[in-house]
Design an enzyme around this catalytic site. Structure first.
Site, PDB file in Angstrom:
ATOM      1  N   ASP A  32       0.925  -1.166  -0.001  1.00  0.00           N
ATOM      2  CA  ASP A  32      -0.073   0.039   0.052  1.00  0.00           C
ATOM      3  C   ASP A  32       0.735   1.172  -0.122  1.00  0.00           C
ATOM      4  O   ASP A  32       1.722   1.437   0.479  1.00  0.00           O
ATOM      5  CB  ASP A  32      -0.693  -0.172   1.306  1.00  0.00           C
ATOM      6  CG  ASP A  32      -1.886   1.180   1.238  1.00  0.00           C
ATOM      7  OD1 ASP A  32      -2.721   1.390   0.601  1.00  0.00           O
ATOM      8  OD2 ASP A  32      -1.544   2.120   2.136  1.00  0.00           O
TER       9      ASP A  32
ATOM     10  N   GLU B 103       1.135  -0.784  -4.995  1.00  0.00           N
ATOM     11  CA  GLU B 103      -0.031   0.147  -5.310  1.00  0.00           C
ATOM     12  C   GLU B 103       0.625   1.496  -5.408  1.00  0.00           C
ATOM     13  O   GLU B 103       1.052   2.134  -4.318  1.00  0.00           O
ATOM     14  CB  GLU B 103      -0.905  -0.031  -3.864  1.00  0.00           C
ATOM     15  CG  GLU B 103      -2.143   0.716  -4.292  1.00  0.00           C
ATOM     16  CD  GLU B 103      -2.068   2.143  -3.426  1.00  0.00           C
ATOM     17  OE1 GLU B 103      -3.175   2.742  -3.684  1.00  0.00           O
ATOM     18  OE2 GLU B 103      -1.686   2.240  -2.773  1.00  0.00           O
TER      19      GLU B 103
HETATM   20  C1  GLC Z   1      -3.907   3.484  -0.393  1.00  0.00           C
HETATM   21  C2  GLC Z   1      -5.384   2.889  -0.264  1.00  0.00           C
HETATM   22  C3  GLC Z   1      -6.175   3.845   0.505  1.00  0.00           C
HETATM   23  C4  GLC Z   1      -5.647   4.656   1.665  1.00  0.00           C
HETATM   24  C5  GLC Z   1      -4.102   5.112   1.584  1.00  0.00           C
HETATM   25  C6  GLC Z   1      -3.697   5.366   2.790  1.00  0.00           C
HETATM   26  O1  GLC Z   1      -3.923   4.469  -1.326  1.00  0.00           O
HETATM   27  O2  GLC Z   1      -6.029   2.393  -1.429  1.00  0.00           O
HETATM   28  O3  GLC Z   1      -7.499   3.723   0.485  1.00  0.00           O
HETATM   29  O4  GLC Z   1      -6.556   5.605   2.192  1.00  0.00           O
HETATM   30  O5  GLC Z   1      -3.529   3.842   0.943  1.00  0.00           O
HETATM   31  O6  GLC Z   1      -3.291   3.926   3.387  1.00  0.00           O
END
Ligand code: GLC
Length: 643
Positions: free
Chosen positions: A289, A331
């Site tokens: 993430d 991500e």
């Molecule tokens: C990523 C997640 C999102 C979250 C962010 C902080 O982008 O997809 O939902 O708010 O990380 O953890």
């Protein structure tokens, strides 16, 4: 984590310390043999990555030795079935590139609990899913906690969802059904009530070093000038004042999410241990993430710094030693140009992530839908790099986050159009603000003052299915065709296409009453509805909307599996056609045609250059010299030699 005080002497010319050698010697012979081989292979690279990050520290050798010992211990503790999976996948690195299909859901919204998810395995199998991303299910900080992305413990499950035994049992059952479980690994931050943050707040000096601190308002102001704001409306700024410390802690996202300090090797070691622990419960893929934010370099925007890639590559190397069956997925919601390094193609070369989100392609497909012209998608794909062996794009139509538009700015600028104006137009169309728009989405907050706001909403809301009123008729038909078009493109391009929970049944946005009941003001809750049990039961009835959408996705999955090749490395290239509304993509010799317009069109087959052609959906050879595509129509074509 505390490091041993062992001296860095080497024994028997082994590139590892006596402590590591003793650990290997203590393992059962077969595991020791395999792990020695893996260590010999991985260690030169791992050492070099970690030396770049931490080599200046006096206790570096002890850090490395302790890290290797805990990695070997994790490998030792791996259950026999996971150990066997490791061996199989080590010899078959393309195992995840044979038509994998993903599904993404919140545990509570999909099935209540982890045990509930286990009850729904049959449903996932029926759909054809082989990869399940469950949104954060680890113990979260006190609410609101960013949908679980503020993690309070990496070793416990959120109590309302189950416990670690339930996770293990779910992973095993999924594996038995041919489905790999993906868990978020929130590397960038922890909840303010995580034990590390609590210790730091209470002035424990070692845990204070787990976080980034600024000690004056002036320092905060100076640093802010360089940073973007992720949630400017609900969480302005990147720092949060902590009274007990009389200092500001770095909080890129919400104030309850404290950014970890990866310049501290203990943070790296503890997060690596958390990852391997979850892998030993059967997690087969980690969604890393917010990967882009892991390293802070004052005076920069602190995104995509070179050290991010050292960190992720070192994590990959540890999984290659202790749990090679595991996939890493980036991500990194960044412009396409920033993504190659996440596959290890940047200045720091080497294995990194197996999979990364192609968020530009997702956003471009929505712009194309609103403009009824796929020019932006072509531009994105024309600049999408070919991937190294063993790597795939994750493609998607919707996910739990808003559609972020700013990733597309470079492509739109390259097209010579005013990017902001064009993105703003798409965004207001999808929010339903444009006169005559069919969409029922909503604005989300912008990431900087000159940026276009993001867009929230389920696929059904954004494509006009919600607005059509579910009473049948031509508007509903068009909306269903739009959904099929968006998913057909995602499935054609993606190494790992992802279905967002509810899209397979056409679920609408979260209801207003439900939204009111939810804690916290986050607009993304709009597209986080609960599963609709009535719709779920209608999935086999083709006279219903759920039945039609479920059937459409089943068909895409089957045809992709049976007729579309899965070769790697995958090249997707657009082929210009005279008909402006049609996107033509070549994928390893095969072709996908996607009409982004509500008007039917005819394409002269001559323009495609290959004859004869087979329609993959019907299996029939095309008999005429033109191909008709209906409103938002799709064709997947095989040249005769593939058929
Ligand atoms: C990523 C997640 C999102 C979250 C962010 C902080 O982008 O997809 O939902 O708010 O990380 O953890």
């Amino acid at each position: 984590m505390k490091f041993s005080g062992e001296a860095p002497t080497l024994r028997q010319h082994r590139p590892w310390s006596p402590l590591v050698a003793d650990t290997l010697d203590s393992l059962p012979a077969e595991r020791a043999r395999v792990l020695k081989q893996r260590l010999e292979h991985e260690l030169p690279n791992l050492r070099s990555l970690l030396e770049h990050l931490y080599g200046r520290l006096p206790n570096f050798e002890s850090f490395l030795s302790t890290l290797l010992v805990s990695t070997l211990r994790a490998a030792q503790q791996r259950d026999a079935d996971l150990w066997a999976l490791d061996l199989a996948r080590e010899h078959d690195p393309a195992w995840h590139q044979r038509g994998m299909v993903g599904y993404c859901a919140y545990v509570d919204k999909f099935a209540g609990t982890l045990d509930g998810v286990q009850q729904r395995i049959g449903y996932l199998q029926e759909l054809g899913v082989t990869y399940l991303h469950l949104l954060p299910f680890l113990k979260a900080g006190k609410a609101p906690n960013d949908g679980g992305f503020a993690v309070a413990s990496f070793a416990e499950i959120e109590p309302t969802l189950g416990d670690m035994n339930a996770l293990k049992s779910l992973c095993r059952a999924l594996r038995g059904a041919g489905i790999s479980l993906c868990s978020d690994l929130v590397l960038n931050h922890v909840a303010e009530d995580h034990a590390w943050a609590r210790a730091a707040r209470a002035a424990d000096p070692s845990y204070r070093e787990y976080f980034h601190w600024l000690d004056s308002e002036e320092a905060v102001r100076e640093q802010e000038q360089h940073l973007v704001q992720i949630f400017p409306a609900t969480a302005p700024g990147n720092f949060t004042y902590v009274a007990e410390q009389n200092a500001w802690v770095w909080t890129t996202f919400y104030p309850c999410q404290w950014d970890l300090n990866y310049a501290n090797p203990a943070v790296f070691a503890d997060m690596a241990a958390a990852m391997l622990h979850l892998a030993n419960h059967g997690v087969e893929a980690f969604r890393l993430d917010s990967t882009g934010f892991l390293w802070k370099r004052p005076g920069t925007n602190c995104m995509n710094q070179p050290e991010v890639h050292l960190i992720v590559q070192a994590m990959r190397s540890l999984t290659a030693i202790a749990s090679p069956a595991v996939l890493l997925k980036a991500e990194a919601i960044m412009p396409t140009q920033e993504l190659p390094p996440y596959f290890g193609l940047g200045p720091v070369r080497g294995p990194e992530c197996h999979i990364a989100y192609h968020s530009s392609l997702m956003a471009a497909s929505w712009v194309a839908l609103t403009e009824e012209n796929p020019e932006v998608v072509s531009e994105v794909l024309a600049h999408t790099p070919d991937l190294p062996t063993g790597c795939s794009w994750l493609t998607y139509v919707r996910c739990h986050d808003d559609i972020g538009w700013n990733v597309l700015r470079p492509e739109l600028a390259a097209l010579g159009s005013d990017p902001l104006r064009r993105l703003a137009r798409a965004a207001s169309f999808l929010s339903g603000e444009t006169e005559g728009s069919y969409a029922r989405g909503a604005r989300f907050q912008a990431s900087d003052p000159s940026a276009v706001h993001g867009t929230n909403g389920m696929t059904a809301a954004l494509t006009g299915l919600t607005g059509a009123g579910r009473q049948g008729g031509p508007q509903q038909e068009l909306a269903l065709q739009r959904i099929a078009l968006m998913y057909a493109m995602s499935f054609f391009v993606g190494g790992l296409p992802l279905i967002y929970m509810g899209d397979e049944l056409g679920l609408d946005n979260t209801s207003a009453s439900e939204l009111q009941a939810r804690q916290g003001p986050d607009g993304r809750e709009l597209h986080r509805p609960f599963m609709d049990e009535v719709a779920l039961r209608q999935r086999h009835d083709p006279t219903t909307i759920p039945g039609q959408l479920f059937g459409m996705l089943r068909k895409l999955i089957t045809v992709r599996q049976e007729r579309l090749g899965h070769g790697a490395p995958l090249q997707i290239r657009p082929l210009p056609l005279s008909c402006a509304s049609v996107l033509c993509l070549r994928r390893n010799g095969q072709m996908g045609l996607f009409n982004f317009s509500r008007k039917p069109v005819r394409v002269a087959l001559q323009e495609l250059g290959a004859m004869p052609l087979q329609d993959m959906f019907s299996g029939a050879q095309l008999a005429t010299d033109t191909l008709e595509l209906g409103p938002y129509g799709v064709a997947w074509l095989n040249p005769a030699e593939h058929a």
